[in-house]
Design a protein around this motif. Structure first.
Motif, PDB file in Angstrom:
ATOM      1  N   ASP A   1       6.812   6.144  -4.497  1.00 20.67           N
ATOM      2  CA  ASP A   1       6.018   6.386  -3.293  1.00 20.67           C
ATOM      3  C   ASP A   1       4.886   7.344  -3.666  1.00 20.67           C
ATOM      4  OD1 ASP A   1       5.022   7.431  -0.845  1.00 20.67           O
ATOM      5  OD2 ASP A   1       6.896   6.913   0.156  1.00 20.67           O
ATOM      6  N   SER A   2       3.651   6.889  -3.531  1.00 24.14           N
ATOM      7  CA  SER A   2       2.511   7.689  -3.972  1.00 24.14           C
ATOM      8  C   SER A   2       2.387   9.005  -3.224  1.00 24.14           C
ATOM      9  CB  SER A   2       1.216   6.881  -3.810  1.00 24.14           C
ATOM     10  OG  SER A   2       1.294   5.648  -4.483  1.00 24.14           O
ATOM     11  N   SER A   3       2.806   9.023  -1.972  1.00 25.86           N
ATOM     12  CA  SER A   3       2.622  10.226  -1.170  1.00 25.86           C
ATOM     13  C   SER A   3       3.674  11.295  -1.434  1.00 25.86           C
ATOM     14  CB  SER A   3       2.627   9.870   0.324  1.00 25.86           C
ATOM     15  OG  SER A   3       3.872   9.299   0.696  1.00 25.86           O
ATOM     16  N   SER A   4       4.894  10.873  -1.742  1.00 25.10           N
ATOM     17  CA  SER A   4       5.986  11.830  -1.912  1.00 25.10           C
ATOM     18  C   SER A   4       6.484  11.955  -3.346  1.00 25.10           C
ATOM     19  CB  SER A   4       7.166  11.419  -1.018  1.00 25.10           C
ATOM     20  OG  SER A   4       7.712  10.179  -1.464  1.00 25.10           O
ATOM     21  N   GLY A   5       6.185  10.963  -4.182  1.00 22.89           N
ATOM     22  CA  GLY A   5       6.707  10.946  -5.542  1.00 22.89           C
ATOM     23  C   GLY A   5       8.133  10.453  -5.624  1.00 22.89           C
ATOM     24  N   GLU A   6       8.734  10.044  -4.514  1.00 19.33           N
ATOM     25  CA  GLU A   6      10.113   9.562  -4.506  1.00 19.33           C
ATOM     26  C   GLU A   6      10.212   8.176  -5.134  1.00 19.33           C
ATOM     27  OE1 GLU A   6      11.636   9.572  -0.584  1.00 19.33           O
ATOM     28  OE2 GLU A   6      12.021  11.737  -0.564  1.00 19.33           O
TER      29      GLU A   6
ATOM     30  N   ARG B   1       0.836  -1.197   0.000  1.00 15.10           N
ATOM     31  CA  ARG B   1       0.000   0.000   0.000  1.00 15.10           C
ATOM     32  C   ARG B   1       0.881   1.261   0.000  1.00 15.10           C
ATOM     33  NH1 ARG B   1      -5.244   0.001   1.541  1.00 15.10           N
ATOM     34  NH2 ARG B   1      -6.245   1.998   2.002  1.00 15.10           N
ATOM     35  N   GLY B   2       0.502   2.241  -0.796  1.00 14.59           N
ATOM     36  CA  GLY B   2       1.239   3.493  -0.854  1.00 14.59           C
ATOM     37  C   GLY B   2       2.322   3.529  -1.899  1.00 14.59           C
TER      38      GLY B   2
ATOM     39  N   GLU C   1       3.392   2.583  -6.125  1.00 17.71           N
ATOM     40  CA  GLU C   1       2.789   2.369  -7.433  1.00 17.71           C
ATOM     41  C   GLU C   1       3.859   2.253  -8.510  1.00 17.71           C
ATOM     42  OE1 GLU C   1       0.708   5.790  -9.085  1.00 17.71           O
ATOM     43  OE2 GLU C   1       1.573   7.049  -7.504  1.00 17.71           O
TER      44      GLU C   1
ATOM     45  N   TYR D   1      13.005   1.674   1.770  1.00 17.56           N
ATOM     46  CA  TYR D   1      11.876   0.904   1.249  1.00 17.56           C
ATOM     47  C   TYR D   1      12.142  -0.604   1.253  1.00 17.56           C
ATOM     48  CZ  TYR D   1      10.092   5.426  -0.239  1.00 17.56           C
ATOM     49  OH  TYR D   1       9.625   6.718  -0.251  1.00 17.56           O
TER      50      TYR D   1
END
Length: 341
Positions: A239-244, A183-184, A186, A277
């Motif tokens: 990372d979907s939240s940060s774009g990293e 989750r989180g 992509e 990660y």
């Protein structure tokens, strides 16, 4: 005209029967033909092709006037080749080369290796004089276990095998495992807008890998432009939240190798997961996605190469995903005496 840099003395034409000089753009077909002809006899898992040679001649980090060597017979046919590459602040130089099988056992391989050693010593001295960190010169050369003549030559000249690598295959006739991302996270396609972020992620992910050095912009551009690269089979985990960038898988396909080896392989050139990660199944998800893309494209096997002592547990990861070792190679090293002023 740019000043021609000093270069190591060339091998003796009288002793070798060949005329020697650096490689140039006009030599591409001749040079590639030498490598391909040698590979047809020795059957390595991989060999340099036309596009790779262009990158070598375009390099600004390793000036081809001092880092490449070709030996020509009386008819102008390339019969032997050697080169070295080194980063300005690097702790090692890497050597590559070959000798036409019809010209082997004449001392030509020894002459090329002696030139590589001398050029390595000179390169370390030049880099130190230019203000880069000073290191003990060392030359590393990788060979496949099947090529005993190469191992014998290296042993005679004082090299020792210091690291082993496994070529691994995973049949795609078997079902592709399902490894969805956590989750989180992509998948994103490998697009130009992500090239630099993936380069930085690679440098971080491989910082603790034996023998790895930071990829600069030039070497990464060559990686992205590699003729066999398949960006459509590659993928980036974000990372979907940060774009990293969390991880990446860079794939390739070599149709020439497929014809030579009798099977089609989707090859994972690079796979990396950033430290923060790790432990979340990113590597498994990347491999499963690669297998799916390879299978959809009609590949027979998924392939890769892994350091047998990789500290991140990569070997266990690949074994767990169904890969099995099919061949082995090794890296040889020789510590050289530095040049004296």
């Amino acid at each position: 005209m740019p000043e021609t840099p000093p270069r190591s003395s060339l091998p003796d034409p009288t002793a070798t029967g060949l005329l020697w000089r650096p490689a140039a753009m006009g030599d591409l077909e001749n040079w590639a033909g030498l490598i391909a002809g040698t590979a047809a006899v020795e059957r390595p898992a991989w060999y340099e092709k036309h596009g790779d040679l262009i990158h070598i001649l375009q390099s600004t980090t390793n000036d081809p006037r001092t880092s490449t060597l070709l030996g020509f017979d009386a008819q102008g046919v390339a019969r032997a080749y050697g080169r070295i590459e080194k980063k300005p602040d690097g702790e090692k130089a890497t050597g590559m080369g070959c000798v036409d099988p019809q010209w082997q056992h004449r001392g030509i391989g020894s002459a090329v290796l002696a030139w590589q050693e001398e050029q390595t010593r000179e390169r370390f001295a030049r880099d130190a004089a230019a203000g880069h960190p000073s290191h003990q010169p060392r030359l590393r050369i990788r060979t496949e276990e099947q090529h005993q003549h190469q191992s014998a030559l290296l042993e005679r000249r004082g090299y020792r095998a210091i690291r082993w690598f496994n070529e691994m295959h995973r049949p795609l006739s078997e079902p592709v495992p399902q490894r969805p991302l956590a989750r989180g996270l992509e998948f994103r396609p490998l697009e130009p807008s992500l090239y630099e972020a993936v380069r930085l992620a690679h440098n971080e992910a491989f910082r603790d890998h034996w023998g790895s050095e930071l990829r600069d912009e030039e070497s990464w551009r060559f990686t992205m432009e590699e003729p066999t690269a398949r960006h459509d089979w590659s993928s980036v985990v974000v990372d979907s939240s940060s774009g990293e960038v969390a991880g990446y898988q860079l794939a390739s396909y070599d149709p020439v190798a497929a014809a030579d080896r009798g099977f089609k392989e989707g090859y994972t050139e690079l796979l990396g997961v950033r430290r923060q990660y790790r432990g979340r199944g990113v590597g498994q998800s990347l491999l499963a996605e690669a297998m799916r893309r390879f299978a959809d494209a009609g590949m027979d096997v998924a392939s890769l190469d892994v350091d047998s002592a990789n500290p991140t547990g990569a070997l266990a990861l690949y074994l767990g995903m169904g890969y099995a070792a099919v061949a082995r190679s090794m890296t040889w090293e020789k510590i050289l005496q530095p040049l004296t002023s």
